[in-house]
Design a protein around this motif. Sequence first.
Motif, PDB file in Angstrom:
ATOM      1  N   ARG A   1      -9.018 -18.569   4.860  1.00 25.62           N
ATOM      2  CA  ARG A   1      -8.100 -19.478   5.546  1.00 25.62           C
ATOM      3  C   ARG A   1      -8.410 -20.945   5.288  1.00 25.62           C
ATOM      4  O   ARG A   1      -7.603 -21.807   5.638  1.00 25.62           O
ATOM      5  CB  ARG A   1      -8.099 -19.169   7.043  1.00 25.62           C
ATOM      6  N   ARG A   2      -9.542 -21.233   4.698  1.00 29.75           N
ATOM      7  CA  ARG A   2      -9.755 -22.594   4.187  1.00 29.75           C
ATOM      8  C   ARG A   2      -8.860 -22.860   2.984  1.00 29.75           C
ATOM      9  O   ARG A   2      -8.451 -23.997   2.738  1.00 29.75           O
ATOM     10  CB  ARG A   2     -11.209 -22.781   3.750  1.00 29.75           C
ATOM     11  N   ARG A   3      -8.581 -21.826   2.222  1.00 36.22           N
ATOM     12  CA  ARG A   3      -7.884 -21.974   0.948  1.00 36.22           C
ATOM     13  C   ARG A   3      -6.387 -21.700   1.040  1.00 36.22           C
ATOM     14  O   ARG A   3      -5.617 -22.125   0.167  1.00 36.22           O
ATOM     15  CB  ARG A   3      -8.523 -21.045  -0.091  1.00 36.22           C
ATOM     16  N   VAL A   4      -5.977 -20.993   2.079  1.00 36.54           N
ATOM     17  CA  VAL A   4      -4.561 -20.687   2.302  1.00 36.54           C
ATOM     18  C   VAL A   4      -4.216 -21.114   3.720  1.00 36.54           C
ATOM     19  O   VAL A   4      -4.648 -20.492   4.691  1.00 36.54           O
ATOM     20  CB  VAL A   4      -4.265 -19.188   2.102  1.00 36.54           C
ATOM     21  N   GLN A   5      -3.454 -22.184   3.845  1.00 33.75           N
ATOM     22  CA  GLN A   5      -3.205 -22.799   5.140  1.00 33.75           C
ATOM     23  C   GLN A   5      -1.744 -22.671   5.566  1.00 33.75           C
ATOM     24  O   GLN A   5      -0.825 -22.700   4.739  1.00 33.75           O
ATOM     25  CB  GLN A   5      -3.581 -24.276   5.092  1.00 33.75           C
TER      26      GLN A   5
ATOM     27  N   ALA B   1      -8.532 -33.165  12.866  1.00 36.11           N
ATOM     28  CA  ALA B   1      -9.948 -32.831  12.686  1.00 36.11           C
ATOM     29  C   ALA B   1     -10.290 -31.419  13.150  1.00 36.11           C
ATOM     30  O   ALA B   1     -11.373 -30.910  12.818  1.00 36.11           O
ATOM     31  CB  ALA B   1     -10.819 -33.833  13.434  1.00 36.11           C
ATOM     32  N   GLU B   2      -9.401 -30.780  13.911  1.00 33.60           N
ATOM     33  CA  GLU B   2      -9.719 -29.475  14.497  1.00 33.60           C
ATOM     34  C   GLU B   2     -10.131 -28.455  13.448  1.00 33.60           C
ATOM     35  O   GLU B   2     -11.115 -27.724  13.608  1.00 33.60           O
ATOM     36  CB  GLU B   2      -8.527 -28.948  15.294  1.00 33.60           C
TER      37      GLU B   2
ATOM     38  N   HIS C   1     -14.295 -24.941  10.874  1.00 34.48           N
ATOM     39  CA  HIS C   1     -14.899 -24.373   9.668  1.00 34.48           C
ATOM     40  C   HIS C   1     -16.255 -24.981   9.318  1.00 34.48           C
ATOM     41  O   HIS C   1     -17.084 -24.319   8.700  1.00 34.48           O
ATOM     42  CB  HIS C   1     -13.947 -24.541   8.485  1.00 34.48           C
ATOM     43  N   GLU C   2     -16.474 -26.260   9.675  1.00 35.09           N
ATOM     44  CA  GLU C   2     -17.689 -26.936   9.217  1.00 35.09           C
ATOM     45  C   GLU C   2     -18.499 -27.577  10.338  1.00 35.09           C
ATOM     46  O   GLU C   2     -19.601 -28.075  10.082  1.00 35.09           O
ATOM     47  CB  GLU C   2     -17.322 -28.024   8.194  1.00 35.09           C
TER      48      GLU C   2
END
Length: 367
Positions: free
Chosen positions: A108-112, A133-134, A139-140
């Motif tokens: 889900r970082r790569r497909v939003q 920023a959410e 994720h980080e």
Amino acid sequence: MSTTDAPAAASAPTDGAGTAVPVLSARRVEVAFSSGTGLAGGSGTARAVDGVDLDVGAGEIVALVGESGCGKTTLARLLLGLERPTAGRVLFEGAPLRYRSRDLRAYRRRVQLVQQDPTGSLNPRRTVYESVAEGLRVHEGTTADEADRVGRALSRAGLRPPERFLSAYPHELSGGQRQRVVIAGALVLEPEVLVADEPVASLDASVRGEILRLLLDLRADLGLSALVATHDLGLAWNIADRVAVMYLGRVVETGPVEEVLAAPAHPYTRALLSVLPDSGSAPVVLSGEPPDPKHVPRGCRFHPRCPVLASGEAERAGVAHRCRTEDPGVLEEGSGSDASARRSACHWVAAGGGGRIRPPDHEDRKQ
């Protein structure tokens, strides 16, 4: 802007034969829901997605078009990993999607997702900064460069200078600005694919073009791919490279957008296009409502509403019996030079039926 301006195709992953691998694919995917009383009465299994092959290439925008309730949103959720297929597979860069929590988190970082209603998707108690920023924080965690990345995402989404918007709340923004904040929230993670569900449906006509222009610019500048689910063929004409037309859980026609919308083959696509301004044909009014997905008709699933069958054209072509009794089957995506070929799940078209409908005269088509 021409569809040939997409910059990412050259860097697309390839298979062992050197053929470009689609960045996102569905292979014979199905989603079935068991429930109580259906539209036609009784309990049963609703096949929301009933066997779909679909590819989104690197740097490509694909429009998924159809009436409300045809399965577009369910298919989009499936490609986002928010639904698990009852059958079939979702693939990312050729590898099957895995549904363990850590795999989905990375995916889900790569497909939003870009949601339809920015008013409903933005928390009214959070500032623009906090909303964008959410995703980073999920994720980080909080990072030293968070403010820079949020500002960069807002700038890419067309909110410039970003400092002007950071402390604003959703109610202080216009509809178009809110949608840009939603897009910035997706961009902040630097994804490769956007899945947009009716991204301009809730916007005034005056700002729809700006958001569509933004999606095209993001493709040109960042090499993003996108799947855009919409009921609006006019939107598809202005933004997409390819179009997939969906009816009752299945793709019934697919191909390059200029070919499909300039000369629609499937009777359902022809009916959808006929109601657009400047279509060059009389509007086709389909009889009845789409069938209950718990009771998909035998034969071609469109045949109870098909004007070609009702008019006798299918009978004259010698395929009327097949329309009523034989499923045309799932349209399979091609590969290599066949990847963008026209396909239509229609016995009448296969028998040589069809005709030309002039496309809408949109002067701003991908300029």
